[in-house]
Scaffold this active site. Structure first.
Site, PDB file in Angstrom:
ATOM      1  N   CYS A 199     -50.509  36.380 -31.542  1.00 49.59           N
ATOM      2  CA  CYS A 199     -50.547  37.774 -31.122  1.00 49.59           C
ATOM      3  C   CYS A 199     -49.342  38.090 -30.225  1.00 49.59           C
ATOM      4  O   CYS A 199     -48.216  38.145 -30.706  1.00 49.59           O
ATOM      5  CB  CYS A 199     -51.878  38.071 -30.439  1.00 49.59           C
ATOM      6  SG  CYS A 199     -52.301  39.824 -30.431  1.00 49.59           S
ATOM      7  N   HIS A 230     -56.474  35.841 -34.041  1.00 49.19           N
ATOM      8  CA  HIS A 230     -57.096  34.980 -33.027  1.00 49.19           C
ATOM      9  C   HIS A 230     -58.251  34.205 -33.674  1.00 49.19           C
ATOM     10  O   HIS A 230     -58.820  34.636 -34.670  1.00 49.19           O
ATOM     11  CB  HIS A 230     -57.675  35.817 -31.880  1.00 49.19           C
ATOM     12  CG  HIS A 230     -56.639  36.507 -31.065  1.00 49.19           C
ATOM     13  ND1 HIS A 230     -55.823  35.854 -30.174  1.00 49.19           N
ATOM     14  CD2 HIS A 230     -56.300  37.822 -30.987  1.00 49.19           C
ATOM     15  CE1 HIS A 230     -55.023  36.722 -29.584  1.00 49.19           C
ATOM     16  NE2 HIS A 230     -55.298  37.925 -30.059  1.00 49.19           N
TER      17      HIS A 230
END
Length: 481
Positions: free
Chosen positions: A328, A426
């Protein structure tokens, strides 16, 4: 409602254990935290985000995640300001002092979410925030006694004997708070006792006599708690001790605004992995893999990384043939440039990235909050996880994607030699299949850890632990069972 004498006294875990205990007894249980402050969040089935602790509590209660379990989530972006998430969606940002003026208006959202949960549950277990005795924040409070008074919730007060001074913690709370607030407290719990519990029997009696609140239990330290996802980045410090004899070393620079750091929890439980959380002031060690984790303020954390000299360490790591994975915000750092023209995560601006991937990122647009699944492009290994980010990353490196979703879309990017990679997903390492594949690529044996099963076993064990050490009959009477 479980309130605490301070932060990190174990409120989140106590609520999770009680959720599992009462759910296993056939009750429809829902966890609730009016206001939370954490950069560790989870995606809900209704398309929003809540604190990771409430996600664990929902799992303990065996129910799906809902934005109404944590209607106000504050995600710190600086030392004095935070992003405000209301019922799962971003409503803006505010400095700490300005937020105090906003709290009364947010009570309507808090009560709306609470009533929605109460309508579908037999029991709502509420977690307070910080300390019950923060009288400087009592006006307009929505997180502790302000909420408890609004819904007339009986309160159990938890103190932490492990940090010392628990007698003063609990009795000091009684002295500090308003008598009408104190009247809502129906008993106290002393948490995290180490050693011979009989040595504190007189202490429990003393607190009960002086406070007028009944003692509901002395809970021994539960070492297996470290196997559960942590809410607070402070818990990452426990990963700092080196694991002798480990085959693989994975290094993670600890940046101030680290987010979604539960990505790392499964790696910490792998016997062949030495997971090194690198604190400020320390160089990155020689490692097989460097992970750049998520960040709530990517540009600010990238500046911190450079100030620490970690960019130089990463460059040396790459020259030695090491691997780098960005998740991310860490993925965004790997590119050539990061632009934040609208000031989404801080002051508007544009900065150079680490230049390890030929890609550029522009922050902006709606936040993407979605559960995802698919397969890794290189080897076809299945994965499941979630996305939680703003911004778009583009460039030649995306011609070598890391992941392919079930709908055929792609995510991530990689270097030509495959040693540098990044993605927006994630939870990759929480998936046993992906974690085993990553460890094998690095030269390890793969993995025999069934991570999700470990979490479930630990929740069951902690619920049994509480049932053995709390007066569940008295707590049942307080609840009204």
């Amino acid at each position: 409602m479980i309130q605490g004498t301070g932060s990190d006294v174990g409120k989140s875990l106590l609520v999770a254990g009680l959720c599992r205990h009462f759910a296993d007894r056939g009750l429809r249980v829902r966890p609730f935290k009016p206001q939370n402050m954490s950069n560790n969040a989870a995606v809900t089935v209704d398309g929003g985000e809540i604190g990771r602790a409430q996600a664990l509590q929902a799992r303990a209660a065996r129910v799906a995640l809902s934005v109404h379990m944590n209607p106000v989530l504050l995600k710190p972006q600086s030392e004095i300001g935070a992003q405000i998430i209301v019922q799962g969606r971003m409503r803006g940002s505010a400095r700490a002092r300005d937020y105090q003026a906003l709290k009364p208006a947010l009570m309507a959202d808090v009560l709306d979410s609470f009533e929605r949960l109460r309508a579908e549950a037999d029991l709502v277990l509420v977690e307070g925030a910080g300390s019950a005795s923060e009288v400087n924040l009592r006006a307009g409070d929505i997180a502790n006694m302000g909420f408890a008074r609004a819904v007339n919730a009986p309160v159990l007060l938890a103190g932490d004997i492990d940090r010392g001074g628990v007698i003063a913690q609990i009795l000091g709370t009684k002295v500090a708070i308003d008598p009408e607030d104190a009247a809502l407290i129906r008993g106290f719990i002393v948490n995290k006792m180490r050693g011979d519990a009989s040595l504190f029997a007189d202490g429990m009696a003393f607190i009960a006599e002086r406070s007028g609140w009944p003692a509901l239990g002395l809970v021994p330290h539960f070492p297996q708690a470290g196997r559960l996802p942590a809410e607070d980045a402070l818990a990452l410090g426990s990963y700092g001790s080196r694991r002798a004899g480990a085959k693989l070393t994975i290094a993670v620079p600890m940046m101030p605004r680290i987010s979604n750091f539960d990505d790392l929890d499964p790696l910490a439980q792998e016997a062949e992995v030495d997971l090194v959380m690198v604190k400020p002031g320390q160089p990155l060690p020689v490692a097989d893999l460097v992970i750049l984790p998520g960040s709530k303020a990517t540009i600010a954390d990238l500046a911190f990384l450079r100030a620490e000299g970690w960019d130089i360490d990463i460059a040396a790591h790459v020259r030695r043939g090491g691997h780098v994975l960005g998740l991310c915000g860490g993925y965004q750092m790997l590119g050539r440039r990061i632009a934040d023209p609208d000031g989404i995560e801080g002051p508007p601006g544009e900065v150079a990235g680490l230049g390890l991937l030929d890609a550029v990122t522009r922050l902006g647009g709606d936040k993407r909050l979605v559960a995802v699944s698919g397969r890794s492009c290189a080897d076809g290994v299945a994965f499941s996880g979630y996305e939680m980010h703003v911004g778009v990353t583009e460039g030649p490196a995306l011609a070598r994607p890391l992941l392919r979703f079930d709908d055929g879309s792609l995510d991530g990017a990689g270097s030509a030699d495959g040693r540098i990679a990044g993605c927006y997903v994630h939870g990759l390492f929480g998936d046993d299949r992906q974690r085993a594949a990553w460890l094998a690529r690095l030269g390890g044996q793969g993995s025999s850890l069934a991570y999700e099963a470990v979490v479930e076993e630990t929740l069951d064990a902690f619920a049994a632990h509480l049932a053995s050490h709390l007066d569940m009959t008295a707590i049942g009477r307080i609840i009204g069972l």
